[in-house]
Each structure stands twice: as structure tokens, then as C-alpha cells.
Design an enzyme around this catalytic site. Structure first.
Site, PDB file in Angstrom:
ATOM      1  N   ASP A  55       0.851  -1.190   0.000  1.00 43.64           N
ATOM      2  CA  ASP A  55       0.000   0.000   0.000  1.00 43.64           C
ATOM      3  C   ASP A  55       0.890   1.244   0.000  1.00 43.64           C
ATOM      4  O   ASP A  55       2.106   1.160   0.218  1.00 43.64           O
ATOM      5  CB  ASP A  55      -0.899  -0.032   1.237  1.00 43.64           C
ATOM      6  CG  ASP A  55      -1.946   1.064   1.219  1.00 43.64           C
ATOM      7  OD1 ASP A  55      -2.402   1.427   0.119  1.00 43.64           O
ATOM      8  OD2 ASP A  55      -2.299   1.562   2.297  1.00 43.64           O
ATOM      9  N   ASP A  87      -0.464   5.126   0.886  1.00 46.86           N
ATOM     10  CA  ASP A  87      -0.838   6.083   1.928  1.00 46.86           C
ATOM     11  C   ASP A  87      -0.716   5.432   3.303  1.00 46.86           C
ATOM     12  O   ASP A  87      -1.321   4.394   3.569  1.00 46.86           O
ATOM     13  CB  ASP A  87      -2.285   6.565   1.736  1.00 46.86           C
ATOM     14  CG  ASP A  87      -2.448   7.416   0.500  1.00 46.86           C
ATOM     15  OD1 ASP A  87      -1.501   8.132   0.163  1.00 46.86           O
ATOM     16  OD2 ASP A  87      -3.520   7.350  -0.129  1.00 46.86           O
ATOM     17  N   ASP A 131      -1.392  -0.639   6.002  1.00 47.12           N
ATOM     18  CA  ASP A 131      -1.620  -0.020   7.308  1.00 47.12           C
ATOM     19  C   ASP A 131      -3.066  -0.144   7.765  1.00 47.12           C
ATOM     20  O   ASP A 131      -3.421   0.352   8.828  1.00 47.12           O
ATOM     21  CB  ASP A 131      -1.241   1.470   7.251  1.00 47.12           C
ATOM     22  CG  ASP A 131      -2.206   2.278   6.389  1.00 47.12           C
ATOM     23  OD1 ASP A 131      -2.502   1.831   5.256  1.00 47.12           O
ATOM     24  OD2 ASP A 131      -2.664   3.352   6.837  1.00 47.12           O
TER      25      ASP A 131
END
Length: 264
Positions: free
Chosen positions: A15, A17, A211
Site C-alpha cells: 500500500d 498512503d 496499514d
């Protein structure tokens, strides 16, 4: 010892962001992680639920942050959405609420923009969102257009804190029209299948890094891949307790993956 197993993986789906950056701030250990991927000839793909930017723009953003990553290493929910809709309704029309990354992906897939009687209403992240967009989208969905979301994220991380994401933006349209949206991005298995195909690795050879427990980690688990939760974004150790499933690894950030000798 456990990290040695992770380091032997040939493919990494990562990922962006909250993992690589927050807004325009590069996170600690990221340059070392990317250098380690390159030096060890790992296959890697940055798989982002954000639909705002194209792979070219993401490449340019990382370059501004001091990283050199080719366009072929990026895959977005905008591209996944365009590919999905192209197979569902080739040459169709769309009323789109989103930024350039989404609009360009839809044009490239052969769709035309239509705010009168489109086949689909497609919503992605955007800062140019107002009552007029909601009103028109509700009217079009009630008239028969199918409602599509690029991803199911309620929020996303930024330099200044949490910001609304696609599911928050599409909620008023769902509530007012009485129609439920179909979301293409993670944890939809479509994204993971596209990623594995692009990487050219098997599930056993690949790890998913993210995250978010509700998108990245569950997507990896349901695709039968090992998962790495980094605590540099949305999910904290405390909020982790609310989920009925667990990642294979929990790390402070991606900088913990390369061996210390590789970071010297």
C-alpha cells in the site's frame, strides 16, 4: 527469525498512503526498503486504493520525495475500476465524481462522460465535492444508473490527520437513492488478482503490506497471502484488538523489513 521468512518472499504488494508517505511527507525507512527490494531483485507493486492519481503522477510524486520508481510498479483502484467496468459494459458511459487519475483511467478504457443518462455513476476520492454532485448522482442512480465506488475506505491518512475517503463520500448517494454501491478496490479480490498477474508471482511467494486491517490485511488473508501490518498509518496496536483476524507480522514501518546490514 520470523522476518527472515518474510525477507525470502519474491513478491511484495505494498500500500502507499500510511505506508510509504503521509501526504507529501516520506515515512521513515522507506528509501532503505525500496533500495532493498531493488538490490535483491524482488518483484514489487504499489497497490493503492486511492483513485486520485495516475501511475505517472505517483511516479512523479515519489521522485519529488527523492525516490526513483518506474510507472510499472503502480496499480490504483481507478485502473481496477476502469478494467472491471470495461468488461461489464464495453464502450459505456459514466457520470464520474473524482480526480484526474479516475477520469483518465475511464477515458483510456473507452468510456464517455455523460451527466444525463449514464450507465454508471462512479465515485472516487475528490476534494471538489459538493451538494450539486450528490443531487445529480442521486437523480441518475434513481433513474437506473449503477452506483460504483473505486474503493470502500471510509477514511485515509494525511499529514494533518484522518480525512474522508470514498465510502464517506458515496454514503449520501446510497442513503438518498436507496441503492448500495459496488466497490472495486481492496479488499475486493479483483485488486489482488490483478496485482499477482502483474507481478508474475504466486500467492505463496508474495506478501501484502498495508496499514489498514479492513482493506489491506483482510485482502491479503482472503487471497491466501502472508500479511504485514505497519503501524505508520491508520491502524494502531489498540485498534487492532477490535478485529477478529490477525496479520502475520506487525511492524512499526517498512523500514523494519530490510536487515540492519542492508540499512548501514
Amino acid at each position: 527469525m520470523e522476518l527472515d521468512i518474510l525477507r525470502k518472499k519474491q513478491g511484495f504488494i505494498c500500500d502507499m498512503d500510511g505506508v510509504i508517505y503521509h501526504g507529501n511527507r516520506l515515512l521513515d525507512g522507506v528509501p532503505q526498503f525500496i533500495n532493498w527490494l531493488k538490490e535483491n531483485k524482488k518483484e514489487y507493486l504499489f497497490l493503492t486504493n486511492s483513485s486520485e492519481r495516475s501511475p505517472r503522477e505517483l511516479k512523479q510524486k515519489l521522485r519529488r520525495l527523492g525516490l526513483d520508481v518506474g510507472e510499472e510498479h503502480f496499480y490504483t483502484s481507478a485502473l481496477a475500476t476502469a478494467t472491471f467496468l470495461q468488461r461489464q459494459c464495453p464502450g459505456g458511459s459514466i457520470y464520474a465524481i473524482g480526480e484526474a487519475g479516475l477520469i483518465n483511467a475511464l477515458y483510456a478504457a473507452g468510456f464517455s462522460m455523460n451527466d444525463v443518462n449514464p450507465d454508471y455513476v462512479v465515485v472516487g476520492e475528490t476534494r471538489a465535492y459538493g451538494y450539486e454532485h450528490i443531487e445529480r448522482a442521486v437523480r441518475l442512480v434513481c433513474a437506473g444508473a449503477k452506483l460504483i465506488g473505486t474503493n470502500p475506505d471510509l477514511t485515509g491518512p494525511s499529514e494533518s490527520g484522518i480525512v474522508p475517503a470514498t465510502r464517506s463520500l458515496i454514503a449520501p448517494i446510497e442513503l438518498a437513492s436507496g441503492k448500495s454501491a459496488y466497490f472495486v478496490g481492496k479488499p475486493n479480490p479483483l485488486m489482488m488478482r490483478h496485482a499477482l498477474k502483474q507481478l508474475g508471482t504466486t500467492r505463496d511467494e508474495t506478501a501484502v503490506i498495508g496499514d489498514r486491517m479492513d482493506t489491506d490485511i483482510v485482502a491479503g488473508l482472503e487471497s491466501d497471502m502472508e500479511t504485514v501490518l505497519v503501524l505508520s498509518g491508520v491502524t494502531s496496536r489498540e485498534s487492532l484488538k477490535a478485529f477478529p483476524y490477525r496479520p502475520h507480522y506487525i511492524l512499526p514501518g517498512v523500514g523494519a523489513i530490510p536487515p540492519q546490514s542492508a540499512q548501514a
